[in-house]
Scaffold this motif. Structure first.
Motif, short mmCIF file in Angstrom:
data_model
loop_
_atom_site.label_atom_id
_atom_site.label_comp_id
_atom_site.label_asym_id
_atom_site.label_seq_id
_atom_site.Cartn_x
_atom_site.Cartn_y
_atom_site.Cartn_z
N ASP A 1 40.77 63.84 112.47
CA ASP A 1 40.94 63.82 113.93
C ASP A 1 41.51 62.48 114.42
N LEU A 2 41.03 61.38 113.78
CA LEU A 2 41.51 60.04 114.16
C LEU A 2 43.01 59.90 113.89
N ASN A 3 43.42 60.33 112.71
CA ASN A 3 44.85 60.23 112.34
C ASN A 3 45.69 61.12 113.26
N ARG A 4 45.16 62.29 113.63
CA ARG A 4 45.89 63.17 114.55
C ARG A 4 46.11 62.51 115.88
N ASN B 1 32.74 63.30 107.68
CA ASN B 1 33.54 62.07 107.76
C ASN B 1 35.02 62.37 107.58
N ARG B 2 35.32 63.32 106.68
CA ARG B 2 36.70 63.67 106.45
C ARG B 2 37.30 64.30 107.70
N GLN B 3 36.57 65.11 108.38
CA GLN B 3 37.05 65.72 109.61
C GLN B 3 37.29 64.66 110.69
N VAL B 4 36.37 63.66 110.71
CA VAL B 4 36.53 62.56 111.70
C VAL B 4 37.83 61.79 111.44
#
Length: 220
Positions: free
Chosen positions: A209-212, A203-206
């Protein structure tokens, strides 16, 4: 019958009686030694009596031999005094004394042979007692060793069959099963935590990626 044969029969009779009554082996050994010691005392008395009789016969033989020699001297003195009649009488007395001396000499020889035989048997009995006393300690030690081993065997047999021991064995099996179940549950719990952590990490990676993407699109 010699000392050893006669006394051996008495000893065997005593021991056979103990064996028939199934007496303790140590008691039989002690009784055997006591019988042998008693036999030794009796044998010594018998040998002493035989030796005393030998000395008595030797004195008798010596006495008549000396009498024969004395009558010989008296016969010679009578001849010197020209008394042939007295010389003949002295020589008759000499022959009588000499015959008795020879008879006692034969008795002395026979008694000496008996003393020698009894002494040999006495020494044999003494040696047998010494040998038996040396074996006694070993036999008793072996007996006590067997008794100790039998005591251990009976104890182990009772313990193995005891219900308390069976209960302990059953409890050990149950506790082992509980330990196995606990280990399995702990393993499952550890797996659940690891999966949760993996989800959190995913979830943290998601989110990253979303913020990026938002930054790249100018939507942040």
């Amino acid at each position: 019958m010699g000392i050893l044969e006669r006394l051996s029969r008495l000893i065997r009779a005593n021991l056979n009686d103990l064996i028939r009554r199934a007496e303790d082996p140590e008691k039989i050994i002690e009784q055997a030694l006591e019988d042998m010691r008693a036999a030794l005392r009796e044998a010594r008395m018998e040998v002493a009596e035989a030796m005393a009789e030998l000395r008595k016969l030797e004195r008798e033989q010596q006495s008549y031999a000396e009498q024969a020699a004395a009558w010989e001297r008296k016969a010679a003195e009578a001849l010197k005094a020209e008394r042939e009649d007295l010389a003949r009488e002295a020589l008759k007395r000499k022959q009588q004394a000499q015959a008795l001396a020879e008879g006692f000499a034969q008795q002395v020889a026979q008694q000496q042979a008996l003393v020698n035989q009894l002494t040999t048997q006495l020494k044999a009995l003494e040696s047998k007692i010494q040998e038996s006393e040396a074996r006694k300690a070993l036999l008793i030690a072996r007996k006590k060793g067997v008794e100790a081993a039998e005591t251990v065997r009976r104890f182990e047999s009772k313990v193995d069959a005891h219900s308390a021991v069976e209960a302990f064995d059953e409890m050990e099996r149950r506790i082992e099963a509980m330990e196995d179940k606990h280990k399995a549950l702990a393993e499952l719990d550890r797996n659940d935590i690891e999966k949760e952590l993996e989800r959190l990490d995913a979830n943290r990676q998601v989110e990253e990626d979303l913020n990026r993407l938002k930054r790249e699109l100018g939507l942040a």
